[in-house]
Design a protein around this motif. Structure first.
Motif, PDB file in Angstrom:
ATOM      1  N   ALA A 103       9.957  -5.523  -8.170  1.00 49.28           N
ATOM      2  CA  ALA A 103       8.826  -4.925  -8.154  1.00 49.28           C
ATOM      3  C   ALA A 103       8.539  -3.441  -8.538  1.00 49.28           C
ATOM      4  O   ALA A 103       9.477  -2.670  -8.094  1.00 49.28           O
ATOM      5  CB  ALA A 103       7.875  -5.596  -7.095  1.00 49.28           C
ATOM      6  N   TYR A 104       8.011  -3.278  -9.419  1.00 49.01           N
ATOM      7  CA  TYR A 104       7.708  -1.715  -9.848  1.00 49.01           C
ATOM      8  C   TYR A 104       6.163  -1.434  -9.230  1.00 49.01           C
ATOM      9  O   TYR A 104       5.322  -1.971  -9.870  1.00 49.01           O
ATOM     10  CB  TYR A 104       7.752  -1.419 -11.259  1.00 49.01           C
ATOM     11  N   ILE A 105       5.974  -0.699  -8.633  1.00 46.73           N
ATOM     12  CA  ILE A 105       4.758  -0.203  -8.001  1.00 46.73           C
ATOM     13  C   ILE A 105       4.489   1.326  -8.450  1.00 46.73           C
ATOM     14  O   ILE A 105       5.249   2.148  -7.919  1.00 46.73           O
ATOM     15  CB  ILE A 105       4.534  -0.170  -6.502  1.00 46.73           C
ATOM     16  N   GLY A 106       3.544   1.597  -9.083  1.00 43.55           N
ATOM     17  CA  GLY A 106       3.332   3.126  -9.368  1.00 43.55           C
ATOM     18  C   GLY A 106       1.969   3.560  -8.823  1.00 43.55           C
ATOM     19  O   GLY A 106       0.749   2.772  -8.816  1.00 43.55           O
ATOM     20  N   ILE A 107       1.983   4.752  -8.148  1.00 39.43           N
ATOM     21  CA  ILE A 107       0.583   5.093  -7.518  1.00 39.43           C
ATOM     22  C   ILE A 107       0.424   6.422  -8.201  1.00 39.43           C
ATOM     23  O   ILE A 107       1.341   7.405  -8.013  1.00 39.43           O
ATOM     24  CB  ILE A 107       0.879   5.291  -5.876  1.00 39.43           C
ATOM     25  N   SER A 108      -0.607   6.630  -8.712  1.00 43.01           N
ATOM     26  CA  SER A 108      -0.862   7.940  -9.432  1.00 43.01           C
ATOM     27  C   SER A 108      -1.576   8.994  -8.704  1.00 43.01           C
ATOM     28  O   SER A 108      -1.599   9.988  -8.972  1.00 43.01           O
ATOM     29  CB  SER A 108      -1.943   7.880 -10.770  1.00 43.01           C
ATOM     30  N   GLN A 109      -2.414   8.645  -7.511  1.00 44.01           N
ATOM     31  CA  GLN A 109      -3.039   9.570  -6.482  1.00 44.01           C
ATOM     32  C   GLN A 109      -3.313   8.882  -5.334  1.00 44.01           C
ATOM     33  O   GLN A 109      -3.251   7.628  -5.481  1.00 44.01           O
ATOM     34  CB  GLN A 109      -4.070  10.101  -7.160  1.00 44.01           C
ATOM     35  N   PHE A 110      -3.926   9.518  -4.140  1.00 44.91           N
ATOM     36  CA  PHE A 110      -4.487   9.064  -3.257  1.00 44.91           C
ATOM     37  C   PHE A 110      -5.918   9.301  -2.904  1.00 44.91           C
ATOM     38  O   PHE A 110      -6.391  10.314  -2.321  1.00 44.91           O
ATOM     39  CB  PHE A 110      -3.638   9.676  -1.886  1.00 44.91           C
ATOM     40  N   SER A 111      -6.597   8.148  -3.461  1.00 42.61           N
ATOM     41  CA  SER A 111      -8.033   8.450  -3.251  1.00 42.61           C
ATOM     42  C   SER A 111      -8.269   7.530  -1.749  1.00 42.61           C
ATOM     43  O   SER A 111      -7.306   6.969  -1.269  1.00 42.61           O
ATOM     44  CB  SER A 111      -8.637   7.609  -4.573  1.00 42.61           C
ATOM     45  N   ILE A 164       4.263 -10.252  -3.357  1.00 47.25           N
ATOM     46  CA  ILE A 164       5.337  -9.316  -3.186  1.00 47.25           C
ATOM     47  C   ILE A 164       6.790 -10.121  -2.478  1.00 47.25           C
ATOM     48  O   ILE A 164       7.770  -9.589  -2.723  1.00 47.25           O
ATOM     49  CB  ILE A 164       5.121  -7.919  -2.440  1.00 47.25           C
ATOM     50  N   SER A 165       6.370 -11.271  -1.787  1.00 47.40           N
ATOM     51  CA  SER A 165       7.557 -11.884  -1.088  1.00 47.40           C
ATOM     52  C   SER A 165       8.514 -12.533  -2.013  1.00 47.40           C
ATOM     53  O   SER A 165       9.488 -12.779  -1.543  1.00 47.40           O
ATOM     54  CB  SER A 165       7.086 -12.864  -0.052  1.00 47.40           C
ATOM     55  N   LYS A 166       8.141 -12.787  -3.289  1.00 53.51           N
ATOM     56  CA  LYS A 166       8.996 -13.354  -4.295  1.00 53.51           C
ATOM     57  C   LYS A 166       9.864 -12.384  -4.739  1.00 53.51           C
ATOM     58  O   LYS A 166      11.039 -12.591  -5.586  1.00 53.51           O
ATOM     59  CB  LYS A 166       8.142 -14.175  -5.270  1.00 53.51           C
ATOM     60  N   TYR A 167       9.916 -11.059  -4.408  1.00 48.24           N
ATOM     61  CA  TYR A 167      10.792 -10.109  -5.158  1.00 48.24           C
ATOM     62  C   TYR A 167      11.858  -9.587  -3.987  1.00 48.24           C
ATOM     63  O   TYR A 167      11.592  -9.556  -2.754  1.00 48.24           O
ATOM     64  CB  TYR A 167       9.886  -8.795  -5.529  1.00 48.24           C
ATOM     65  N   LYS A 168      13.030  -9.512  -4.770  1.00 45.24           N
ATOM     66  CA  LYS A 168      14.127  -8.972  -3.728  1.00 45.24           C
ATOM     67  C   LYS A 168      14.231  -7.582  -3.320  1.00 45.24           C
ATOM     68  O   LYS A 168      14.988  -7.062  -2.694  1.00 45.24           O
ATOM     69  CB  LYS A 168      15.419  -9.426  -4.529  1.00 45.24           C
ATOM     70  N   GLY A 169      13.580  -6.673  -4.633  1.00 43.37           N
ATOM     71  CA  GLY A 169      13.399  -5.449  -4.293  1.00 43.37           C
ATOM     72  C   GLY A 169      12.390  -4.513  -4.945  1.00 43.37           C
ATOM     73  O   GLY A 169      11.554  -5.220  -5.516  1.00 43.37           O
ATOM     74  N   MET A 170      12.148  -3.328  -4.779  1.00 45.89           N
ATOM     75  CA  MET A 170      10.965  -2.607  -5.167  1.00 45.89           C
ATOM     76  C   MET A 170      11.510  -1.087  -5.466  1.00 45.89           C
ATOM     77  O   MET A 170      12.087  -0.472  -4.868  1.00 45.89           O
ATOM     78  CB  MET A 170       9.781  -2.610  -4.166  1.00 45.89           C
ATOM     79  N   ILE A 171      10.826  -0.806  -6.829  1.00 49.70           N
ATOM     80  CA  ILE A 171      10.712   0.691  -7.187  1.00 49.70           C
ATOM     81  C   ILE A 171       9.331   1.340  -7.016  1.00 49.70           C
ATOM     82  O   ILE A 171       8.401   0.818  -7.554  1.00 49.70           O
ATOM     83  CB  ILE A 171      11.388   0.976  -8.561  1.00 49.70           C
ATOM     84  N   LEU A 172       9.295   2.316  -6.128  1.00 48.05           N
ATOM     85  CA  LEU A 172       7.774   3.020  -5.681  1.00 48.05           C
ATOM     86  C   LEU A 172       7.960   4.317  -6.352  1.00 48.05           C
ATOM     87  O   LEU A 172       8.639   5.119  -6.339  1.00 48.05           O
ATOM     88  CB  LEU A 172       7.554   3.120  -4.241  1.00 48.05           C
ATOM     89  N   ASP A 173       7.108   4.242  -7.399  1.00 51.23           N
ATOM     90  CA  ASP A 173       6.902   5.561  -8.525  1.00 51.23           C
ATOM     91  C   ASP A 173       5.861   6.571  -7.820  1.00 51.23           C
ATOM     92  O   ASP A 173       4.816   6.221  -8.268  1.00 51.23           O
ATOM     93  CB  ASP A 173       6.666   5.043  -9.687  1.00 51.23           C
ATOM     94  N   LEU A 174       6.420   7.451  -7.418  1.00 52.19           N
ATOM     95  CA  LEU A 174       5.280   8.676  -6.978  1.00 52.19           C
ATOM     96  C   LEU A 174       5.379  10.153  -8.104  1.00 52.19           C
ATOM     97  O   LEU A 174       4.910  10.965  -7.435  1.00 52.19           O
ATOM     98  CB  LEU A 174       5.553   8.940  -5.467  1.00 52.19           C
ATOM     99  N   ARG A 175       6.047   9.714  -9.093  1.00 48.37           N
ATOM    100  CA  ARG A 175       6.169  10.778  -9.923  1.00 48.37           C
ATOM    101  C   ARG A 175       4.779  11.411 -10.435  1.00 48.37           C
ATOM    102  O   ARG A 175       4.077  10.487 -10.717  1.00 48.37           O
ATOM    103  CB  ARG A 175       7.263  10.585 -11.167  1.00 48.37           C
ATOM    104  N   TYR A 176       4.580  12.590 -10.651  1.00 49.53           N
ATOM    105  CA  TYR A 176       3.435  13.258 -10.939  1.00 49.53           C
ATOM    106  C   TYR A 176       1.941  12.906 -10.079  1.00 49.53           C
ATOM    107  O   TYR A 176       1.056  12.752 -10.604  1.00 49.53           O
ATOM    108  CB  TYR A 176       3.180  12.675 -12.573  1.00 49.53           C
ATOM    109  N   ASN A 177       2.376  12.475  -9.023  1.00 53.53           N
ATOM    110  CA  ASN A 177       1.166  12.169  -8.044  1.00 53.53           C
ATOM    111  C   ASN A 177       0.908  13.288  -7.265  1.00 53.53           C
ATOM    112  O   ASN A 177       1.624  13.992  -6.489  1.00 53.53           O
ATOM    113  CB  ASN A 177       1.760  11.069  -6.992  1.00 53.53           C
ATOM    114  N   HIS A 178      -0.251  13.963  -7.610  1.00 54.82           N
ATOM    115  CA  HIS A 178      -0.623  15.264  -7.079  1.00 54.82           C
ATOM    116  C   HIS A 178      -1.303  15.135  -5.508  1.00 54.82           C
ATOM    117  O   HIS A 178      -1.508  16.048  -4.740  1.00 54.82           O
ATOM    118  CB  HIS A 178      -1.599  16.140  -7.846  1.00 54.82           C
TER     119      HIS A 178
END
Length: 395
Positions: A204-212, A228-242
């Protein structure tokens, strides 16, 4: 002496006592401030009087108060503290809610002296008009944008949907200025994106752009819709998140750390408040992507993950904003935003102006752009390494 005169004298006598008591209370409460700062207050009063009596143009009292209030906050020399007039305050509240009228541009934090486009938000006027990452905004309508700060620039670009604004940007790739006319729209910014990583159906790829204010709820919905339970791993992308809202960051971090501290908030008196996990820990292997523009709330999340040892940080050192701002609402719709505390990671590390070092350092190649929310298997260097690290964890 008639009855009416007698009553007036009694009234004035009572009023005198009220004023005397009021004066005494006022002196007790703020007397120390007045005695200590009498010269300064006298100077301020004299300047106001001089403006009123000698200044060539007419100036309203409201304008003087607004200028004095702004000057007090500006004198702190803190780029994160500011006075906001009614319009600026309303725009900030809209930003926190993730809904506002504007053109859809996110500015880079890297160089605060320039208004550099970090990226246009998808499906917004800026994206449709072809604005590009790296474009430097040099003019907003008739305002020279090289002389204003980011908050002022954002304020000028926002406005009612249907109204127009023209930007002039300098584009390095062609070494020319480009004029971009835009029509503002309602910008509802989705802060969380979730998808199966292309070519890797078990990741699973999860990208978060900001925290509202609604990011944690968005994340919960995305995870549920993805199953999400069907995935074996996850990448959390917080790049460029201010960053953004503190409580939202705590809510998001709760999915990635086990019960326990996420962040300590420490005020000027050294008093600490512990923000702890809300107990939503997913418990699957994951990697976090960070870079030099991952800041504030994004660092709260990544700092908690690193200190608690639940995931691996991949990328470059984060921005280094480890302080907290509080917004105080004033009269007439105005507000003041002040830095009121610092935060420490679970291991009580102060990251302000230092940043967080990744566990695995990987830089993008010269001229390479990050593949945020990738739609093909052509991943950037950092995402490629993150996938490699995750696969090793999953063995």
């Amino acid at each position: 002496m008639d009855l009416q005169e007698s009553r007036w004298k009694e009234y004035l006598k009572n009023l005198g006592w009220v004023l005397a008591i009021g004066s005494l209370i006022f002196t007790v409460v703020v007397g120390g401030f007045i005695v200590t700062n009498l010269d300064h207050l006298g100077r301020l009063a004299r300047v106001v009087k001089l403006v009123e009596s000698d200044y060539l143009e007419e100036v309203s009292v409201d304008t003087l108060i607004e200028g004095a209030t702004k000057g007090i906050v500006d004198s702190l020399g803190d780029p994160y503290s500011s006075y906001m007039n009614a319009q600026e305050n309303e725009e900030l509240m809209q930003q926190i809610e993730g809904k506002f009228g504007g053109v859809g541009i996110i500015l880079s934090l890297k160089d605060p002296q320039k208004l550099v486009v970090l990226r246009p938000i998808k499906n917004t006027p800026a994206a449709k008009a072809g604005l590009l990452p790296g474009d430097v905004i040099i003019k907003i309508d008739d305002v020279d944008a090289t002389t204003i700060d980011q908050e002022k620039a954002v304020s000028l670009m926002r406005g009612n949907p249907g109204t127009n604004v023209t930007l002039v940007v300098y584009r390095e790739s062609i070494k020319q200025n480009v004029t971009v006319p835009l029509t503002r729209e309602n910008i509802a910014v989705p802060t969380v994106e979730g998808l199966a990583l292309p070519g890797n159906s078990d990741i699973a790829y999860i990208g978060i752009s900001q925290f509202s204010s609604h990011t944690a709820l968005e994340l919960n919905e995305v995870l549920r819709n993805m199953d999400i339970s069907k995935y074996k791993g996850m990448i959390l992308d917080l790049r460029y998140n201010h960053g953004g809202e503190l409580e939202s960051a705590v809510g998001v971090a709760s999915y990635f750390v086990q019960p326990g501290p996420i962040v300590y908030i420490v005020d000027k008196g050294g008093n600490a408040v512990t923000k702890a996990s809300e107990g939503n820990y997913l418990g699957i292997p994951f990697v976090v992507l960070v870079n030099e523009e991952s800041a504030s709330a994004a660092e709260i999340v990544s700092g908690a993950i690193k200190d608690r040892g639940t995931g691996t940080l991949v990328g470059t050192k984060t921005f280094g904003k480890g302080i907290v701002q509080t917004i105080y609402q004033l009269d007439r719709g105005t507000s003041v935003k002040l830095t009121t505390a610092k935060y420490l990671t679970p291991n009580k590390i102060d990251i302000h102006k230092k940043g967080i070092e990744p566990d695995v350092e990987v830089k993008l190649k010269d001229g390479e752009e990050a593949t945020l929310s990738p739609t093909t298997k052509a991943f950037d260097t950092q995402l490629t390494e993150a996938l490699k690290v995750l696969r090793q964890q999953m063995k």
